[in-house]
Design a protein around this motif. Structure first.
Motif, PDB file in Angstrom:
ATOM      1  N   UNK A 137       0.820  -1.213   0.000  1.00  0.00           N
ATOM      2  CA  UNK A 137       0.000   0.000   0.000  1.00  0.00           C
ATOM      3  C   UNK A 137       0.854   1.263   0.000  1.00  0.00           C
ATOM      4  N   UNK A 138       2.165   1.103   0.095  1.00  0.00           N
ATOM      5  CA  UNK A 138       3.039   2.269   0.069  1.00  0.00           C
ATOM      6  C   UNK A 138       4.492   1.853   0.068  1.00  0.00           C
ATOM      7  N   UNK A 139       5.345   2.762  -0.346  1.00  0.00           N
ATOM      8  CA  UNK A 139       6.785   2.559  -0.275  1.00  0.00           C
ATOM      9  C   UNK A 139       7.417   3.791   0.365  1.00  0.00           C
ATOM     10  N   UNK A 140       8.623   3.621   0.861  1.00  0.00           N
ATOM     11  CA  UNK A 140       9.349   4.734   1.458  1.00  0.00           C
ATOM     12  C   UNK A 140      10.832   4.513   1.232  1.00  0.00           C
ATOM     13  N   UNK A 141      11.612   5.532   1.444  1.00  0.00           N
ATOM     14  CA  UNK A 141      13.047   5.474   1.180  1.00  0.00           C
ATOM     15  C   UNK A 141      13.786   5.573   2.504  1.00  0.00           C
ATOM     16  N   UNK A 142      14.097   4.415   3.081  1.00  0.00           N
ATOM     17  CA  UNK A 142      14.715   4.388   4.401  1.00  0.00           C
ATOM     18  C   UNK A 142      16.235   4.359   4.287  1.00  0.00           C
ATOM     19  N   UNK A 143      16.922   5.325   4.905  1.00  0.00           N
ATOM     20  CA  UNK A 143      18.389   5.277   4.912  1.00  0.00           C
ATOM     21  C   UNK A 143      18.875   4.048   5.672  1.00  0.00           C
ATOM     22  N   UNK A 144      19.969   3.480   5.238  1.00  0.00           N
ATOM     23  CA  UNK A 144      20.542   2.312   5.903  1.00  0.00           C
ATOM     24  C   UNK A 144      21.825   2.714   6.631  1.00  0.00           C
ATOM     25  N   UNK A 145      22.197   1.878   7.592  1.00  0.00           N
ATOM     26  CA  UNK A 145      23.383   2.128   8.417  1.00  0.00           C
ATOM     27  C   UNK A 145      23.302   3.452   9.166  1.00  0.00           C
ATOM     28  N   UNK A 146      22.086   3.848   9.531  1.00  0.00           N
ATOM     29  CA  UNK A 146      21.904   5.056  10.331  1.00  0.00           C
ATOM     30  C   UNK A 146      20.585   4.944  11.085  1.00  0.00           C
ATOM     31  N   UNK A 147      20.468   5.675  12.169  1.00  0.00           N
ATOM     32  CA  UNK A 147      19.239   5.658  12.961  1.00  0.00           C
ATOM     33  C   UNK A 147      18.209   6.611  12.365  1.00  0.00           C
ATOM     34  N   UNK A 148      16.956   6.160  12.336  1.00  0.00           N
ATOM     35  CA  UNK A 148      15.830   7.024  11.976  1.00  0.00           C
ATOM     36  C   UNK A 148      14.760   6.878  13.055  1.00  0.00           C
ATOM     37  N   UNK A 149      13.989   7.924  13.236  1.00  0.00           N
ATOM     38  CA  UNK A 149      12.883   7.898  14.199  1.00  0.00           C
ATOM     39  C   UNK A 149      11.591   7.558  13.459  1.00  0.00           C
ATOM     40  N   UNK A 150      10.977   6.436  13.849  1.00  0.00           N
ATOM     41  CA  UNK A 150       9.693   6.033  13.286  1.00  0.00           C
ATOM     42  C   UNK A 150       8.594   6.409  14.276  1.00  0.00           C
ATOM     43  N   UNK A 151       7.618   7.176  13.813  1.00  0.00           N
ATOM     44  CA  UNK A 151       6.523   7.632  14.663  1.00  0.00           C
ATOM     45  C   UNK A 151       5.200   7.261  14.013  1.00  0.00           C
ATOM     46  N   UNK A 152       4.300   6.700  14.817  1.00  0.00           N
ATOM     47  CA  UNK A 152       3.010   6.227  14.328  1.00  0.00           C
ATOM     48  C   UNK A 152       1.919   6.932  15.130  1.00  0.00           C
ATOM     49  N   UNK A 153       1.092   7.695  14.453  1.00  0.00           N
ATOM     50  CA  UNK A 153       0.015   8.452  15.080  1.00  0.00           C
ATOM     51  C   UNK A 153      -1.287   7.729  14.759  1.00  0.00           C
ATOM     52  N   UNK A 154      -1.792   7.006  15.739  1.00  0.00           N
ATOM     53  CA  UNK A 154      -2.889   6.067  15.518  1.00  0.00           C
ATOM     54  C   UNK A 154      -4.155   6.602  16.181  1.00  0.00           C
ATOM     55  N   UNK A 155      -5.183   6.816  15.391  1.00  0.00           N
ATOM     56  CA  UNK A 155      -6.485   7.240  15.907  1.00  0.00           C
ATOM     57  C   UNK A 155      -7.462   6.092  15.678  1.00  0.00           C
ATOM     58  N   UNK A 156      -7.689   5.301  16.722  1.00  0.00           N
ATOM     59  CA  UNK A 156      -8.552   4.131  16.590  1.00  0.00           C
ATOM     60  C   UNK A 156     -10.016   4.522  16.425  1.00  0.00           C
ATOM     61  N   UNK A 157     -10.395   5.671  16.958  1.00  0.00           N
ATOM     62  CA  UNK A 157     -11.781   6.118  16.831  1.00  0.00           C
ATOM     63  C   UNK A 157     -12.087   6.588  15.407  1.00  0.00           C
ATOM     64  N   UNK A 158     -11.141   7.284  14.809  1.00  0.00           N
ATOM     65  CA  UNK A 158     -11.335   7.803  13.450  1.00  0.00           C
ATOM     66  C   UNK A 158     -10.845   6.834  12.382  1.00  0.00           C
ATOM     67  N   UNK A 159     -10.217   5.718  12.802  1.00  0.00           N
ATOM     68  CA  UNK A 159      -9.678   4.716  11.886  1.00  0.00           C
ATOM     69  C   UNK A 159      -8.646   5.327  10.935  1.00  0.00           C
ATOM     70  N   UNK A 160      -7.659   6.021  11.519  1.00  0.00           N
ATOM     71  CA  UNK A 160      -6.598   6.607  10.707  1.00  0.00           C
ATOM     72  C   UNK A 160      -5.244   6.317  11.335  1.00  0.00           C
ATOM     73  N   UNK A 161      -4.222   6.334  10.500  1.00  0.00           N
ATOM     74  CA  UNK A 161      -2.847   6.249  10.978  1.00  0.00           C
ATOM     75  C   UNK A 161      -1.972   7.117  10.087  1.00  0.00           C
ATOM     76  N   UNK A 162      -1.105   7.888  10.722  1.00  0.00           N
ATOM     77  CA  UNK A 162      -0.080   8.649  10.019  1.00  0.00           C
ATOM     78  C   UNK A 162       1.261   8.108  10.488  1.00  0.00           C
ATOM     79  N   UNK A 163       2.125   7.763   9.542  1.00  0.00           N
ATOM     80  CA  UNK A 163       3.450   7.248   9.871  1.00  0.00           C
ATOM     81  C   UNK A 163       4.485   8.257   9.398  1.00  0.00           C
TER      82      UNK A 163
END
Length: 291
Positions: free
Chosen positions: A143-169
């Motif tokens: 359902x989607x692709x992304x470009x993740x850097x390798x050999x480095x740290x990234x911050x993954x954040x997931x904003x989940x609204x179970x009432x509205x049935x949405x997620x932002x990553x």
């Protein structure tokens, strides 16, 4: 165009009580020689039985602080992060993520912690199959692709609204996915050695009940600084109210300010992390401070 977010968790009073489970784990205090599920109730493995090849272990080889959780290339490590079987509400879930160059990766969000009949809502496959494509899937469909850097740290954040049935990553604050979440449940996160090329490191897990503050809160210019136990607050507009919570969810301070700046004496407070929640001209947001 990718959208950049400024994150703040908008908390409500008693947001840390009830069914909400706070996770804040920097992975630094585990014994590398003992499987992590034997050391913390936050973690389990897929079968629920420690002492198997599913076990996960911390390492000090690659870490942001002292240690991180390694999911390596044995194709059997399968650690479950317990998210508290949330039913409804809004949640912010984040962690720091490192995928070695050339390695594959995986993590998946689950409806519940029931691994007998697992239901995944969203799964992430950095370098899926070694083909160099970072995929987001629902079921077996991409359902989607992304470009993740390798050999480095990234911050993954997931904003989940179970009432509205949405997620932002977000990856390092940049939106990589925004769509339906597909459930009213959020129960666990699966950290799995997807194949023999997997080499993933996880650090600084954070789960809290709350929502993404709107970008209008950032426009208020709310900033804090801590020095010698004195917390200084300032904003571009009048700060109506301020509340401070410790990491047990207990309100330790609450005041109506009615000013664009203030100094709060926290010298008698225990050292640690606090959440400062401010209401500025009707816009509410929160940030973490460390004393």
């Amino acid at each position: 165009m990718k959208k950049i977010y400024i994150l703040a968790v908008a908390l409500v009073a008693f947001a840390f009580t009830g069914t909400s489970q706070i996770i804040e784990d920097d992975m630094d205090f585990y014994d590398n020689a003992i499987d992590i599920s034997s050391q913390s109730p936050t973690f389990d493995n897929w079968s629920g039985t420690s002492g198997t090849t599913e076990d996960g272990f911390t390492t000090d080889v690659i870490a942001i602080g002292i240690k991180s959780l390694l999911i390596g290339n044995n194709a059997t490590s399968d650690v479950i992060l317990q998210a508290g079987n949330q039913n409804g509400g809004q949640y912010t879930f984040s962690f720091d993520y490192y995928v070695a160059d050339g390695a594959t990766g995986f993590y998946g969000l689950m409806e519940t912690n029931d691994t007998g009949t697992p239901v995944f809502t969203l799964t992430f496959y950095p370098n899926q199959g070694g083909a160099g494509v970072d995929e987001i899937r629902v079921g077996t469909g991409v359902v989607g692709t992304f470009d993740m850097p390798k050999d480095t740290w990234v911050k993954m954040t997931h904003l989940i609204d179970l009432d509205a049935d949405t997620i932002v990553v977000l990856m390092d604050g940049v939106e990589i996915y925004n769509d339906a979440y597909g459930s009213t449940l959020f129960g666990a996160v699966d950290l799995w050695s997807v194949d023999g090329s997997c080499e993933n490191y996880f650090d600084n897990f954070f789960l809290d009940e709350g929502i993404l503050a709107t970008e209008s809160f950032d426009a208020k210019g709310f900033v804090t600084s801590m020095r010698n136990g004195q917390l200084t607050l300032s904003a571009n507009e009048v700060i109506d109210t301020v509340a401070i919570y410790n990491m047990l969810g207990q309100e330790v301070y609450n005041s109506k300010l009615g000013a664009t700046s203030a100094i709060i004496n926290m010298s008698s407070y225990a050292n640690g992390t606090y959440i400062v929640r401010a209401s500025i001209n009707g816009t509410v947001g929160s940030i973490k401070v460390i004393k």
